[in-house]
Design a protein around this motif. Structure first.
Motif, PDB file in Angstrom:
ATOM      1  N   HIS A 174      -0.460 -29.881   8.833  1.00 56.95           N
ATOM      2  CA  HIS A 174      -0.715 -31.117   8.085  1.00 56.95           C
ATOM      3  C   HIS A 174       0.564 -31.936   7.923  1.00 56.95           C
ATOM      4  CE1 HIS A 174      -4.933 -30.740   7.004  1.00 56.95           C
ATOM      5  NE2 HIS A 174      -4.743 -29.450   6.773  1.00 56.95           N
ATOM      6  N   LEU A 175       1.710 -31.276   7.737  1.00 55.65           N
ATOM      7  CA  LEU A 175       2.974 -32.003   7.637  1.00 55.65           C
ATOM      8  C   LEU A 175       3.263 -32.770   8.919  1.00 55.65           C
ATOM      9  CD1 LEU A 175       5.275 -29.384   5.837  1.00 55.65           C
ATOM     10  CD2 LEU A 175       4.570 -31.608   4.938  1.00 55.65           C
ATOM     11  N   LEU A 176       3.012 -32.135  10.051  1.00 56.71           N
ATOM     12  CA  LEU A 176       3.269 -32.810  11.318  1.00 56.71           C
ATOM     13  C   LEU A 176       2.211 -33.852  11.629  1.00 56.71           C
ATOM     14  CD1 LEU A 176       4.481 -29.843  13.548  1.00 56.71           C
ATOM     15  CD2 LEU A 176       5.839 -31.551  12.337  1.00 56.71           C
ATOM     16  N   SER A 177       1.011 -33.664  11.105  1.00 58.44           N
ATOM     17  CA  SER A 177      -0.042 -34.656  11.331  1.00 58.44           C
ATOM     18  C   SER A 177       0.311 -35.982  10.686  1.00 58.44           C
ATOM     19  CB  SER A 177      -1.376 -34.153  10.770  1.00 58.44           C
ATOM     20  OG  SER A 177      -1.812 -33.021  11.473  1.00 58.44           O
ATOM     21  N   ASP A 178       1.113 -35.947   9.614  1.00 58.47           N
ATOM     22  CA  ASP A 178       1.521 -37.183   8.953  1.00 58.47           C
ATOM     23  C   ASP A 178       2.298 -38.091   9.906  1.00 58.47           C
ATOM     24  OD1 ASP A 178       0.342 -36.183   6.735  1.00 58.47           O
ATOM     25  OD2 ASP A 178       2.202 -35.545   5.765  1.00 58.47           O
ATOM     26  N   SER A 179       2.995 -37.474  10.851  1.00 56.68           N
ATOM     27  CA  SER A 179       3.782 -38.259  11.812  1.00 56.68           C
ATOM     28  C   SER A 179       3.188 -38.180  13.211  1.00 56.68           C
ATOM     29  CB  SER A 179       5.232 -37.768  11.825  1.00 56.68           C
ATOM     30  OG  SER A 179       5.280 -36.376  12.107  1.00 56.68           O
ATOM     31  N   ALA A 180       1.901 -37.829  13.298  1.00 55.54           N
ATOM     32  CA  ALA A 180       1.184 -37.755  14.576  1.00 55.54           C
ATOM     33  C   ALA A 180       1.873 -36.811  15.550  1.00 55.54           C
ATOM     34  CB  ALA A 180       1.037 -39.152  15.180  1.00 55.54           C
ATOM     35  N   GLY A 181       2.443 -35.729  15.019  1.00 57.84           N
ATOM     36  CA  GLY A 181       3.153 -34.809  15.901  1.00 57.84           C
ATOM     37  C   GLY A 181       2.480 -33.476  16.090  1.00 57.84           C
ATOM     38  N   ALA A 182       1.351 -33.214  15.393  1.00 56.71           N
ATOM     39  CA  ALA A 182       0.723 -31.898  15.457  1.00 56.71           C
ATOM     40  C   ALA A 182       0.209 -31.585  16.853  1.00 56.71           C
ATOM     41  CB  ALA A 182      -0.416 -31.814  14.437  1.00 56.71           C
ATOM     42  N   THR A 183      -0.275 -32.598  17.580  1.00 55.94           N
ATOM     43  CA  THR A 183      -0.827 -32.325  18.910  1.00 55.94           C
ATOM     44  C   THR A 183       0.243 -31.882  19.899  1.00 55.94           C
ATOM     45  OG1 THR A 183      -0.637 -34.679  19.449  1.00 55.94           O
ATOM     46  CG2 THR A 183      -2.763 -33.907  18.625  1.00 55.94           C
ATOM     47  N   GLU A 184       1.510 -32.147  19.605  1.00 56.58           N
ATOM     48  CA  GLU A 184       2.581 -31.699  20.503  1.00 56.58           C
ATOM     49  C   GLU A 184       2.763 -30.184  20.440  1.00 56.58           C
ATOM     50  OE1 GLU A 184       5.965 -33.958  21.159  1.00 56.58           O
ATOM     51  OE2 GLU A 184       5.251 -35.759  20.164  1.00 56.58           O
ATOM     52  N   LEU A 185       2.186 -29.558  19.413  1.00 57.54           N
ATOM     53  CA  LEU A 185       2.239 -28.101  19.329  1.00 57.54           C
ATOM     54  C   LEU A 185       1.238 -27.446  20.273  1.00 57.54           C
ATOM     55  CD1 LEU A 185       2.379 -27.689  15.445  1.00 57.54           C
ATOM     56  CD2 LEU A 185       4.303 -27.654  17.038  1.00 57.54           C
ATOM     57  N   THR A 186       0.269 -28.223  20.753  1.00 61.85           N
ATOM     58  CA  THR A 186      -0.799 -27.656  21.583  1.00 61.85           C
ATOM     59  C   THR A 186      -0.928 -28.428  22.894  1.00 61.85           C
ATOM     60  OG1 THR A 186      -2.413 -29.029  20.414  1.00 61.85           O
ATOM     61  CG2 THR A 186      -2.095 -26.776  19.606  1.00 61.85           C
ATOM     62  N   PRO A 187       0.113 -28.462  23.716  1.00 56.35           N
ATOM     63  CA  PRO A 187       0.025 -29.224  24.970  1.00 56.35           C
ATOM     64  C   PRO A 187      -0.932 -28.574  25.966  1.00 56.35           C
ATOM     65  CG  PRO A 187       2.018 -27.907  24.947  1.00 56.35           C
ATOM     66  CD  PRO A 187       1.403 -27.755  23.585  1.00 56.35           C
ATOM     67  N   ILE A 188      -1.557 -29.389  26.788  1.00 56.49           N
ATOM     68  CA  ILE A 188      -2.294 -28.883  27.952  1.00 56.49           C
ATOM     69  C   ILE A 188      -1.276 -28.734  29.071  1.00 56.49           C
ATOM     70  CG2 ILE A 188      -4.093 -29.388  29.647  1.00 56.49           C
ATOM     71  CD1 ILE A 188      -5.553 -30.977  27.504  1.00 56.49           C
ATOM     72  N   ARG A 189      -1.086 -27.520  29.559  1.00 60.14           N
ATOM     73  CA  ARG A 189      -0.026 -27.239  30.519  1.00 60.14           C
ATOM     74  C   ARG A 189      -0.603 -27.139  31.922  1.00 60.14           C
ATOM     75  NH1 ARG A 189       4.387 -23.737  27.042  1.00 60.14           N
ATOM     76  NH2 ARG A 189       5.600 -25.646  27.102  1.00 60.14           N
ATOM     77  N   VAL A 190      -0.082 -27.980  32.805  1.00 56.62           N
ATOM     78  CA  VAL A 190      -0.547 -28.032  34.187  1.00 56.62           C
ATOM     79  C   VAL A 190       0.597 -27.600  35.096  1.00 56.62           C
ATOM     80  CG1 VAL A 190      -1.480 -29.493  36.020  1.00 56.62           C
ATOM     81  CG2 VAL A 190      -2.130 -29.917  33.635  1.00 56.62           C
ATOM     82  N   ILE A 191       0.366 -26.553  35.876  1.00 59.03           N
ATOM     83  CA  ILE A 191       1.366 -26.087  36.830  1.00 59.03           C
ATOM     84  C   ILE A 191       0.885 -26.423  38.240  1.00 59.03           C
ATOM     85  CG2 ILE A 191       2.461 -24.063  37.870  1.00 59.03           C
ATOM     86  CD1 ILE A 191       2.657 -22.806  35.184  1.00 59.03           C
ATOM     87  N   ILE A 192       1.705 -27.158  38.965  1.00 54.70           N
ATOM     88  CA  ILE A 192       1.410 -27.529  40.343  1.00 54.70           C
ATOM     89  C   ILE A 192       2.262 -26.649  41.250  1.00 54.70           C
ATOM     90  CG2 ILE A 192       1.353 -29.414  42.027  1.00 54.70           C
ATOM     91  CD1 ILE A 192       1.376 -31.352  39.626  1.00 54.70           C
ATOM     92  N   LYS A 193       1.635 -25.849  42.069  1.00 54.94           N
ATOM     93  CA  LYS A 193       2.337 -24.958  42.990  1.00 54.94           C
ATOM     94  C   LYS A 193       2.142 -25.462  44.412  1.00 54.94           C
ATOM     95  CE  LYS A 193       2.528 -20.250  44.791  1.00 54.94           C
ATOM     96  NZ  LYS A 193       1.885 -18.914  44.805  1.00 54.94           N
ATOM     97  N   ALA A 194       3.255 -25.768  45.076  1.00 58.37           N
ATOM     98  CA  ALA A 194       3.204 -26.257  46.452  1.00 58.37           C
ATOM     99  C   ALA A 194       3.595 -25.138  47.411  1.00 58.37           C
ATOM    100  CB  ALA A 194       4.144 -27.446  46.623  1.00 58.37           C
ATOM    101  N   PRO A 195       3.084 -25.180  48.648  1.00 62.83           N
ATOM    102  CA  PRO A 195       3.499 -24.171  49.634  1.00 62.83           C
ATOM    103  C   PRO A 195       4.917 -24.400  50.135  1.00 62.83           C
ATOM    104  CG  PRO A 195       2.009 -25.773  50.633  1.00 62.83           C
ATOM    105  CD  PRO A 195       2.050 -26.090  49.173  1.00 62.83           C
ATOM    106  N   ASP A 196       5.477 -25.565  49.815  1.00 65.07           N
ATOM    107  CA  ASP A 196       6.845 -25.902  50.228  1.00 65.07           C
ATOM    108  C   ASP A 196       7.585 -26.432  49.010  1.00 65.07           C
ATOM    109  OD1 ASP A 196       5.575 -28.350  49.919  1.00 65.07           O
ATOM    110  OD2 ASP A 196       5.256 -28.611  52.073  1.00 65.07           O
ATOM    111  N   ALA A 197       8.624 -27.197  49.219  1.00 65.85           N
ATOM    112  CA  ALA A 197       9.443 -27.696  48.116  1.00 65.85           C
ATOM    113  C   ALA A 197       8.679 -28.735  47.299  1.00 65.85           C
ATOM    114  CB  ALA A 197      10.735 -28.290  48.664  1.00 65.85           C
TER     115      ALA A 197
END
Length: 751
Positions: A410-433
């Motif tokens: 709730h403290l972080l929600s006051d500054s719209a920062g609570a959602t940064e605690l729960t990021p959607i993490r996307v990992i892109i894996k390439a066969p090369d660089a």
């Protein structure tokens, strides 16, 4: 099925009654040892929920740990703010000092001050030295203890810790505290209720002793198991809840049989011997069925489900052992004191009570089709809302603010920062660089596409938005040069091999946890082929919302296996017990009605805003947690079989003695209804302790289990089952029984 006095189970119970002091001494030693083990190793039980092994979210966590130099793969947020009415200057300096202290802790990988900090609030991100969410949950208490030690030298500064791992730990610990508090509230009430049912202080104390002995022994064993296997603290919750109830049921079963035989003229010891011989197989069959039903939850590959299954299975087995040993020993020493005291009013569990129950069931047997139809209509009506089942956990805003992690959110929600605690993490894996010019063009196009979506608040990556700088550097100098030139925060988002890249998607504050899971599901089914520069890449979506989605999917996937296991074991156990084909099938169908009716009532109460507020919630819940649905099925199904076996044992006993169907049903109900109703009433008191909490999931569990037991002990056992058996007639007993047993004592039977 002839009761053989030389059977091992009966022999064990008779030995306990023959040497009661030795048996009690052994139990005392076992319980003292169990308390010692629990005190030493009880803290090894984990307080969080963990992840699903082998899931996509678990793979993302493992990849971040093994391939990336990402110090904040698992993290918590520490919020420094002034105590009320005590403004403290220099919060940034205090935060830097805290970072220095935490930097020396082996549980911490790295710290940094967050850009969301304000003049009256400083946020320190603490990267945990953990390979997974489950490992991070284990480190939360350690880091919090270190922070509290630091805070002792900084008066006036309040410190609040939040984050996914902290939230999971706080919810699990609070659930355990609320369950324990609920049980403590109802124990005195239960003792009074037992005194009213038994009419004897000795008889009332024995059920509590049996239940507590089973629970304490189980807790000690769980502490020992936790030394070798990860085990959720929820195991203790289910153990204390189920163990106490089974101890009461088994004591009611044996003591009521003892009184019935005593009233027929036997001495106290003769009555106990006959009661043990008669009830030991029933008690064992009941306990094994309950244990098997709860063990089926082990099919769900989630930490909390594994704990519930393990705790429930072990305590059911311990209740059987206590019922076969400690119960006969205590009953032997109590002797005549088990009889109802003359100065206590109330119904008798023997002749008077039997006559009353036989008269009541006689009304049902006169119009069995009418009562069967009425019972089915009632159960179907109550089950109707279950067709609108939604699977979801309560939102953070619906969790009590007394939890530290919730206050921090709730403290972080006051500054719209609570959602940064729960990021959607996307990992892109390439066969090369992954840092080649072609791949970076694809990543830039993907980021541009994601930023157009209304639910995306921000995206963290090695690239700065749509800036083409890094693409030009890659074209001119190559991917290795790009990686060396990246500043440190950006470098965390590229793995050591240079083949993987991490995107942290921060959702907008208006996105609920329920909606975030849908977003993860949509991303996982995204058509990535429209970005040709990412051809051949593997894209995994993880993060907290993905972990919740994977747990939901694991529960749903395991659901048919859990249900199938419970149903199969029920059919086999009842067939072995009754030698009937129809009665086990009837029991499964009746139990299914009980479960769906309890679920329907729960949905009607908790997913409706008006009724939710009436029972103490802030509003309607978004859905029912999928794990709770399976737990409700297993617990209610197991306890229903408990009562089913109690009832069928006496009905089968009458049938094998040569009674007609109506006589056998009247005989069985008359002698088991008092046990079933008394046990159900006391079990409902236990579950009522859960419903008084302000934690929505625990309240939901208490209400649903209480409703399930109430419906089973009344509508199902006393109306539906007798009516069905009366309608089925001789088909109840196909394919037939072994030779007729010696008839039971008919002196108490109303014809």
């Amino acid at each position: 099925m002839r009761l053989d006095i030389n059977a091992p189970l009966v022999k064990m119970a008779l030995a306990a009654s023959r040497w009661p002091r030795l048996t009690i001494a052994v139990w005392v030693l076992v319980l003292v040892f169990a308390v010692g083990v629990a005190a030493r190793f009880g803290d090894r039980l984990e307080g969080g929920f963990g992840t699903v092994p082998g899931s996509i979210s678990a793979r993302v966590d493992a990849t971040l740990e093994e391939k990336f130099d990402q110090p904040f793969a698992q993290f918590i947020a520490v919020i420094l703010h002034p105590e009320p009415d005590q403004p403290v200057p220099g919060l940034s300096g205090a935060a830097r000092d805290l970072q220095t202290v935490l930097g020396t802790d082996s549980s911490v990988r790295r710290t940094m001050q967050w850009s969301k900090s304000r003049s009256d609030r400083v946020v320190v991100l603490v990267g945990l030295n953990a390979q997974s969410l489950a490992a991070a949950e284990r480190l939360v208490p350690i880091v919090r203890a270190r922070i509290q030690s630091w805070r002792a030298n900084h008066p006036g500064i309040a410190v609040t810790t939040t984050g996914v791992a902290a939230f999971d730990v706080d919810v699990a610990e609070y659930a355990a505290q609320q369950a324990s508090a609920g049980e403590q509230r109802v124990v005195p009430v239960m003792l009074l209720a037992l005194l009213g049912i038994f009419g004897s202080l000795a008889a009332a104390a024995i059920p509590l002793a049996i239940g507590m002995a089973a629970v304490v022994a189980t807790v000690g064993l769980l502490g020992a198991i936790a030394c070798f296997l990860p085990l959720s603290a929820f195991a203790i919750n289910i153990a204390s809840m189920i163990g106490l109830g089974l101890g009461i049921d088994y004591s009611l079963l044996t003591i009521s049989r003892w009184r019935e035989i005593r009233e027929a003229g036997a001495s106290a010891q003769q009555a106990l011997t006959q009661a043990v011989v008669a009830t030991a197989p029933t008690l064992t069959a009941s306990g094994l069925t309950v244990a098997a039903a709860l063990a089926a939850i082990l099919w769900v590959p989630a930490l909390d489900a594994q704990g519930l299954g393990m705790g429930g299975m072990i305590v059911a087995l311990m209740a059987v052992v206590a019922g076969l040993t400690l119960l006969p020993a205590l009953a032997t020493l109590a002797g005549p004191y088990l009889d109802r005291a003359r100065w206590l009013p109330g119904p008798s569990l023997t002749a008077t009570g039997i006559a009353r129950w036989e008269a009541r069931v006689g009304v049902v047997l006169q119009r069995p089709k009418t009562f069967l139809f009425g019972a089915l209509v009632l159960l179907v009506t109550l089950s109707w809302p279950a067709g609108n089942l939604l699977l979801a956990f309560p939102e953070v805003a619906q969790v009590p603010k007394s939890l530290e992690a919730v206050r921090g959110w709730h403290l972080l929600s006051d500054s719209a920062g609570a959602t940064e605690l729960t990021p959607i993490r996307v990992i892109i894996k390439a066969p090369d660089a992954i840092l080649s010019a072609q791949r970076l063009q694809g990543v830039a196009a993907l980021i541009t596409d994601l930023r157009t979506r209304p639910w995306v608040g921000d995206i963290r990556s090695p690239l700065s938005g749509t800036n083409k700088l890094w693409i030009r550097v890659a074209q001119a100098a190559g991917p290795e040069r790009v990686k060396r030139l990246l500043p440190e925060p950006a470098r965390w988002y590229v793995d050591r091999e240079g083949k993987r890249l991490l995107l942290d998607i921060i959702t907008t504050p208006n996105i609920s946890n329920f909606a975030a899971k849908d977003l993860v599901r949509a991303l996982r089914h995204e058509n990535w082929s429209r970005f040709p520069q990412l051809a051949g890449c593997q894209i995994d979506v993880g993060g907290p919302a993905a972990q919740a989605l994977d747990i939901d999917d694991a529960v749903i996937k395991a659901g048919p296996i859990v249900v199938g296991t419970v149903v199969l074991i029920t059919l086999l156990m009842l067939f072995a017990f009754t030698r009937s084909i129809l009665l086990p099938i009837k029991a499964v169908v009746a139990n299914a009605f009980t479960v769906t009716a309890a679920l329907g009532v729960t949905i009607g109460l908790f997913l409706n805003d008006t009724s939710a507020r009436m029972i103490g919630l802030s509003g309607a819940l978004p859905g029912i947690p999928p794990g709770l649905v399976l737990l409700l099925f297993c617990v209610v199904f197991g306890l229903s079989m408990d009562y089913e076996i109690f009832l069928l044992h006496r009905v089968v006993e009458g049938h094998r003695a040569g009674m007609s169907d109506a006589q056998a049903i009247r005989y069985g109900v008359g002698r088991s209804a008092g046990i079933i109703s008394g046990g159900a009433f006391l079990m409902i008191l236990v579950f009522a302790g859960f419903s008084l909490t302000d934690l929505a999931v625990v309240k939901m569990l208490g209400v649903s289990l209480a409703v399930g037991v109430l419906l089973d002990a009344t509508v199902v056992r006393l109306i539906l089952v007798p009516a069905f058996m009366m309608v089925a007639g001789r088909y109840n007993w196909l394919p037939g029984f072994p030779p007729v047993m010696t008839p039971p004592d008919m002196s108490l039977t109303r014809k």
